[in-house]
Design an enzyme around this catalytic site. Structure first.
Site, PDB file in Angstrom:
ATOM      1  CG  HIS A 294      -1.161   6.578  -1.859  1.00 18.91           C
ATOM      2  ND1 HIS A 294      -2.293   6.526  -2.642  1.00 18.91           N
ATOM      3  CD2 HIS A 294      -1.497   5.993  -0.691  1.00 18.91           C
ATOM      4  CE1 HIS A 294      -3.268   5.949  -1.970  1.00 18.91           C
ATOM      5  NE2 HIS A 294      -2.823   5.606  -0.777  1.00 18.91           N
ATOM      6  CG  LEU A 295       5.053   4.918  -5.874  1.00 15.25           C
ATOM      7  CD1 LEU A 295       5.567   4.029  -6.994  1.00 15.25           C
ATOM      8  CD2 LEU A 295       6.186   5.267  -4.918  1.00 15.25           C
ATOM      9  NE  ARG A 296       0.274  11.279  -2.573  1.00 14.96           N
ATOM     10  CZ  ARG A 296      -0.841  10.854  -2.017  1.00 14.96           C
ATOM     11  NH1 ARG A 296      -1.810  10.342  -2.762  1.00 14.96           N
ATOM     12  NH2 ARG A 296      -1.034  10.927  -0.723  1.00 14.96           N
TER      13      ARG A 296
ATOM     14  CG  HIS B 177      -0.606  14.681   1.569  1.00 16.01           C
ATOM     15  ND1 HIS B 177      -1.327  14.730   0.394  1.00 16.01           N
ATOM     16  CD2 HIS B 177      -1.180  13.714   2.317  1.00 16.01           C
ATOM     17  CE1 HIS B 177      -2.299  13.831   0.444  1.00 16.01           C
ATOM     18  NE2 HIS B 177      -2.226  13.192   1.589  1.00 16.01           N
TER      19      HIS B 177
ATOM     20  CG  ASP C 287      -6.389   3.199  -0.907  1.00 15.99           C
ATOM     21  OD1 ASP C 287      -6.981   2.779   0.095  1.00 15.99           O
ATOM     22  OD2 ASP C 287      -5.487   4.054  -0.862  1.00 15.99           O
TER      23      ASP C 287
ATOM     24  CG  HIS D  60      -6.352   1.757   5.060  1.00 14.61           C
ATOM     25  ND1 HIS D  60      -7.721   1.608   5.011  1.00 14.61           N
ATOM     26  CD2 HIS D  60      -6.021   2.480   3.968  1.00 14.61           C
ATOM     27  CE1 HIS D  60      -8.176   2.228   3.942  1.00 14.61           C
ATOM     28  NE2 HIS D  60      -7.171   2.754   3.283  1.00 14.61           N
TER      29      HIS D  60
ATOM     30  CG  HIS E  88     -10.736   3.457   1.233  1.00 13.87           C
ATOM     31  ND1 HIS E  88      -9.657   4.272   1.447  1.00 13.87           N
ATOM     32  CD2 HIS E  88     -11.749   4.048   1.905  1.00 13.87           C
ATOM     33  CE1 HIS E  88     -10.005   5.301   2.204  1.00 13.87           C
ATOM     34  NE2 HIS E  88     -11.282   5.182   2.490  1.00 13.87           N
TER      35      HIS E  88
ATOM     36  CG  ASP F  10      -2.585   4.437   3.551  1.00 12.48           C
ATOM     37  OD1 ASP F  10      -2.406   4.845   2.391  1.00 12.48           O
ATOM     38  OD2 ASP F  10      -3.624   4.697   4.202  1.00 12.48           O
TER      39      ASP F  10
ATOM     40  CG  HIS G 270      -2.095   0.875   1.105  1.00 17.18           C
ATOM     41  ND1 HIS G 270      -3.331   0.534   1.575  1.00 17.18           N
ATOM     42  CD2 HIS G 270      -2.240   2.099   0.550  1.00 17.18           C
ATOM     43  CE1 HIS G 270      -4.184   1.515   1.318  1.00 17.18           C
ATOM     44  NE2 HIS G 270      -3.535   2.480   0.707  1.00 17.18           N
TER      45      HIS G 270
END
Lengths: 328, 441
Positions: free
Chosen positions: B78-80, B324, B167, B247, B194, B320, B76
């Protein structure tokens, strides 16, 4: 004696002694407003900014008049809470204001915790004039002052706070403030407007209004936001009013000498009937008068005298280091 | 022939039950041999052998006193990228993964554009070709994450997606979730849920309870997650699809998953290091680094999650990792984005749980290696002769302090700043190549 704090962010952070200090200072300032010339030079040369992200005529005016009666320069800024969108953030705004070296920023904001965030960035004093459903400390202080003036004590007083507890910062500050001074606080609302774990703040929760008020010394009615009906917190204004409104009939179930408070603005005929609001039990206008004195006291205690150098935690952004050097 | 010789380490591979001193020889990116110290034969390249210490051009890692485990797998991340490169890129995210000991990460589909078609999947895979961690994209369940129309899962699978998930958003429409679980069985693609019932979560920004009441912030009750987990388990049971619950944060969800597994439902689950270590009390200072979805719950939930990982109900520990920038985090609490970074703190936090007696070391490593591989049907997470040489070398005694400024991730949004941890990855090896070495102090 001074308040050994840079900011006033909530009643929760005040000790009993500090609350007493603010109240006695406020009592001494009440006289200023009775004079023909309603001004003292105490804070001459100080600058107070009222930074309001929510419309609030009465609280803003009260802070403004309080500052002016102390001879401080008061500037009002009304802004729409817009930092949700990309662009100038609240932090940018704060740092720009700080660059103009004010002495105090009074902030009202719809998001809980925002005054605390601001206080972390600023050297000036920050006074929380209401943040989301968190706290409204000057309101609680003026309510305590009003009750103490009338009843001569807070210890042992039975206070009922009725209405939308879930969304009310006034309720939270008053529960904390009154219980700190030894009062017995009850909150009363439909279960849909009763926040979970409220009793951990030291109060007792009721859903039956008649039961809650039967031996009360003070009843504080909260303003109901009529639009809550759309979110199904209650089925209709009529039913809400029937179950939780304070009218002359219901008031008969409370002791004869009970006193009534309302932080305003009132929905007449909804949570409070006109005969109760204007009746002999009501101290609603005394609250407004005391509000001015409390705010003068807060300015005096936070800004009077040379600026102290209190240790505080700044939330500085982390600087990215580029000398990492330990990559494979 | 490229050779790597890892000697004297304590090899722990929960999938095979191996726990002991082994020398490992890696040739051309694959495990060539695993033998007790000094016992390696000539053919397999033991010490003195062709691939061993004496061999020409071989690199030797002395892992004396260190733990050698299969490369960690994060289900899990997030590579964005594409779309939010100011928060993270495939390059910075995989660098963070390698630094955290991860050799494989599954990256979520909520990019811009959404990874809901083969071209986005291929773009991610191409950009990650030389990355220090293997990137397996997770495709969207619904087109544009809008929850209306299923994605072309055949194409996603063909392009390289390892699973599907919306997700960040729940699949609100139960009918669509049913179809997703049914349809995905053609390709044996796990559907990652999710689990959040938005109509119950409302405008909540933290856990609903005493702390939210005190802070005056809107709360999200456990029922928001519990009801959705119950629905998804029922749908997995109905369809025979493979459900993976992302999660997990509530004790109710742990119970539902435990009961479903007993009934033989094909369900797996993950919990994050932050939900295993923090509760809602941490939000008292309104620090937006503690704002996440699902929110930090009460201590009883933390306890249930810990027990769930310990007894295998919660199969995996996943980060997760949600980077940001300050644009999203340095704002009023209600406005702040959900999420924390996790790739570089996960192992240290999990080892803290091991140190504290919450988890057995083998359980913890299993939850970060073979179990995630099994949940997604990956041929990874265990060290066998002939398998790709993804290896993480861990110093269990290494003491370090969490300093976001030193993160390789662009995201500095961690709730663990200043935490003193013990244990970290000191070398990460992907396909037989050392992709990360921790600097010696």
């Amino acid at each position: 004696m001074k308040l050994e704090k840079k900011d006033l962010l909530g009643i929760e952070e005040l000790t009993k002694e500090e609350i007493e200090l603010i109240l006695s200072t406020a009592e001494s300032f009440k006289e200023v407003s009775e004079r023909d010339i309603k001004k003292v030079p105490t804070l001459r040369g100080k600058t107070v900014i009222n930074l309001f992200y929510e419309p609030s005529t009465r609280t803003r005016t009260s802070f403004e008049i309080a500052a002016k009666r102390m001879s401080a320069d008061a500037i009002n800024i009304s802004v729409a809470a817009s930092s949700v969108k990309k662009g100038e953030t609240l932090k940018d705004t704060a740092l720009n204001l700080e660059a103009m070296r004010p002495d105090c920023i009074v902030i009202r904001h719809p998001v809980a915790g925002t005054p605390a965030m601001l206080a972390g960035y600023l050297d000036s004093a920050v006074i929380n004039a209401g943040d989301g459903a968190h706290e409204h400390p000057s309101q609680a202080l003026l309510d305590i002052l009003t009750v103490r003036e009338k009843l001569g004590r807070i210890e042992g007083v039975k206070l009922v706070i009725a209405g939308d507890i879930l969304h009310s910062r006034v309720a939270r500050s008053n529960i904390i403030g009154f219980t700190k001074l030894g009062a017995e606080v009850r909150v009363c609302s439909p279960p849909t407007m009763m926040p979970p774990g409220i009793e951990a703040l030291g109060c007792k929760a009721f859903t039956d209004m008649d039961e809650a008020i039967k031996d009360a010394d003070v009843i504080m009615m909260l303003r109901i936001q009529l639009e809550r009906q759309k979110s199904a917190f209650f089925p209709s204004v009529r039913e809400y009013s029937r179950l939780y409104g304070l009218n002359a009939t219901r008031l008969k179930k409370a002791p004869k000498d009970v006193i009534i408070l309302h932080p305003g603005p009132m929905n007449r005929g909804v949570e409070i009937s006109p005969e109760v609001a204007d009746g002999p039990w009501s101290l609603i206008l005394d609250q407004v008068t005391n509000g001015l004195a409390v705010r003068m006291a807060l300015f005096y205690l936070l800004l009077g005298g040379p600026k102290p150098n209190y240790p505080r935690e700044r939330r500085k952004p982390d600087r990215v280091s580029f000398d990492e050097g330990d990559a494979a | 022939m490229k050779k790597l010789f890892i000697k004297n380490g304590r090899l722990l591979d929960p999938a095979t039950g191996i726990d002991g001193k082994f020398d490992i020889v890696i040739m051309d990116g694959r495990i060539a041999s695993m033998t007790p110290p000094g016992k390696g034969g000539k053919d397999t390249g033991g010490e003195g052998g062709e691939g061993g210490e004496g061999g020409k051009g071989s690199e030797v890692i002395d892992a004396k006193g260190l733990l050698v485990v299969p490369g960690l797998i994060d289900l899990h991340t997030h590579l964005r990228e594409p779309g939010f490169e100011y928060k993270e890129t495939i390059e910075s995210g995989t660098a963070a993964a390698a630094a955290g000991g991860f050799t494989t990460v599954l990256c979520m589909a909520n990019t811009e554009p959404v990874n809901d078609n083969g071209s986005v999947t291929r773009l991610i895979i191409r950009k990650a070709a030389d990355a220090p961690a293997r990137v397996l994209p997770v495709g969207a369940v619904s087109q544009g994450l809008r929850g209306k129309v299923l994605t072309e899962m055949a194409e996603l699978k063909e392009a390289g997606c390892a699973a599907v998930s919306d997700d960040g958003m729940p699949v609100t429409d139960g009918g669509l979730m049913r179809r997703a679980l049914e349809y995905s069985t053609i390709f044996d693609l796990p559907v990652i849920s999710h689990a959040e019932e938005l109509s119950i979560a409302g405008e909540g920004v933290m856990n609903e309870g005493e702390v939210s009441t005190r802070l005056g912030l809107k709360g999200i009750p456990n029922a928001s997650e519990d009801s959705m987990v119950a629905r998804d388990i029922a749908l997995a049971e109905l369809t025979g699809g493979r459900l993976h619950v992302a999660h997990v944060s509530t004790r109710g969800a742990v119970e539902l998953i435990r009961a479903a597994k007993k009934r033989g439902v094909a369900v797996t689950a993950e919990a994050t290091p932050h939900h295993l270590t923090l509760d809602h009390g941490a939000l008292k200072g309104y620090d937006t680094n503690f704002k996440m979805s699902p929110p930090l719950r009460v201590p009883e939930d933390v306890e249930a999650l810990r027990k769930g990982v310990a007894d295998g109900t919660i199969d995996c520990i996943a980060t997760d990792h949600a980077p940001h920038s300050s644009v999203e985090k340095d704002v009023e609490f209600d406005a702040a984005a959900n999420g924390v970074v996790g790739l570089e703190t996960a192992l240290g936090l999990v080892l803290k749980l091991v140190d504290g007696g919450v988890l057995e070391l083998a359980t913890a490593i299993r939850a970060m290696t073979s179990n995630p591989a099994r949940a997604m049907g990956l041929d990874a997470g265990s060290l066998k002769v002939g398998s790709p040489a993804d290896v993480t070398i861990v110093d269990l005694g290494l003491k370090w302090t969490v300093e976001p400024s030193k993160f390789r991730s662009k995201g500095k949004n961690t709730p663990f700043t200043g935490w003193k941890l013990k244990g970290a990855a000191v070398k990460t090896i992907l396909n037989g190549k050392v992709v990360y070495s921790r600097a010696k102090k």
